[in-house]
Design a protein around this motif. Structure first.
Motif, PDB file in Angstrom:
ATOM      1  N   GLU A  61      -9.768  -5.270 -13.551  1.00 54.63           N
ATOM      2  CA  GLU A  61      -9.363  -5.975 -11.938  1.00 54.63           C
ATOM      3  C   GLU A  61      -9.248  -4.890 -11.133  1.00 54.63           C
ATOM      4  OE1 GLU A  61      -8.340  -9.144 -11.915  1.00 54.63           O
ATOM      5  OE2 GLU A  61      -8.896  -9.417 -13.952  1.00 54.63           O
ATOM      6  N   VAL A  62      -9.722  -5.601  -9.523  1.00 55.55           N
ATOM      7  CA  VAL A  62      -9.673  -4.762  -8.333  1.00 55.55           C
ATOM      8  C   VAL A  62      -8.705  -5.245  -7.346  1.00 55.55           C
ATOM      9  CG1 VAL A  62     -11.395  -4.284  -6.711  1.00 55.55           C
ATOM     10  CG2 VAL A  62     -12.212  -4.265  -9.233  1.00 55.55           C
ATOM     11  N   ASN A  63      -7.913  -4.325  -6.852  1.00 55.13           N
ATOM     12  CA  ASN A  63      -7.090  -4.627  -5.593  1.00 55.13           C
ATOM     13  C   ASN A  63      -7.655  -4.065  -4.581  1.00 55.13           C
ATOM     14  OD1 ASN A  63      -5.153  -5.269  -3.979  1.00 55.13           O
ATOM     15  ND2 ASN A  63      -3.513  -5.205  -5.605  1.00 55.13           N
ATOM     16  N   LYS A  64      -8.533  -4.282  -3.380  1.00 52.65           N
ATOM     17  CA  LYS A  64      -9.148  -3.782  -2.298  1.00 52.65           C
ATOM     18  C   LYS A  64      -8.049  -3.424  -1.430  1.00 52.65           C
ATOM     19  CE  LYS A  64     -12.433  -4.409   1.164  1.00 52.65           C
ATOM     20  NZ  LYS A  64     -12.881  -2.763   1.086  1.00 52.65           N
ATOM     21  N   ASP A  65      -8.357  -1.952  -1.041  1.00 53.05           N
ATOM     22  CA  ASP A  65      -7.256  -1.559   0.002  1.00 53.05           C
ATOM     23  C   ASP A  65      -5.662  -1.657  -0.157  1.00 53.05           C
ATOM     24  OD1 ASP A  65      -9.589  -0.894   1.244  1.00 53.05           O
ATOM     25  OD2 ASP A  65      -9.665  -2.393   2.551  1.00 53.05           O
ATOM     26  N   ALA A  66      -5.249  -1.629  -1.368  1.00 50.89           N
ATOM     27  CA  ALA A  66      -3.760  -1.757  -1.852  1.00 50.89           C
ATOM     28  C   ALA A  66      -3.040  -0.692  -1.783  1.00 50.89           C
ATOM     29  CB  ALA A  66      -3.897  -2.371  -3.500  1.00 50.89           C
ATOM     30  N   ALA A  67      -3.520   0.418  -1.369  1.00 54.12           N
ATOM     31  CA  ALA A  67      -2.907   1.638  -1.072  1.00 54.12           C
ATOM     32  C   ALA A  67      -3.249   2.398   0.120  1.00 54.12           C
ATOM     33  CB  ALA A  67      -2.859   2.739  -2.356  1.00 54.12           C
TER      34      ALA A  67
END
Length: 94
Positions: A61-67
């Motif tokens: 799973e990918v969470n774009k720009d989450a950090a």
């Protein structure tokens, strides 16, 4: 100990976080780098400077720009230089 959790995996944990504007900023050596991918995204804060971002990838799973982090913060934010904070569904437990 503060922990950042996304997609069921602890991606950062530390007893040495800095709290700024209600966000836990984790020291660079406390994050599990295998889950972090560089992003081309940048934003600017009036007193912290230019933020850079990481996209998270956990279990396919990918969470774009989450950090985000400040590689070269303005003087008022020097204590968080390189420290990493989270949003976009990343659960931070303190």
């Amino acid at each position: 100990m503060a922990k950042a959790i996304w997609n069921g995996v602890v991606i950062a944990e530390s007893n040495n976080c800095e709290v700024v504007e209600g966000n836990q900023y984790f020291p660079p050596d406390s994050v599990k780098k295998e889950y972090f991918r560089n992003s081309d995204t940048h934003t600017t804060c009036g007193w912290k400077g230019v933020a850079s971002y990481y996209t998270l990838e956990v279990g396919g799973e990918v969470n774009k720009d989450a950090a985000w982090y400040y590689p070269s913060p303005l003087p008022a934010a020097q204590k968080i230089q390189g420290y990493i904070a989270f949003w976009r569904g990343v659960k931070v437990e303190v």
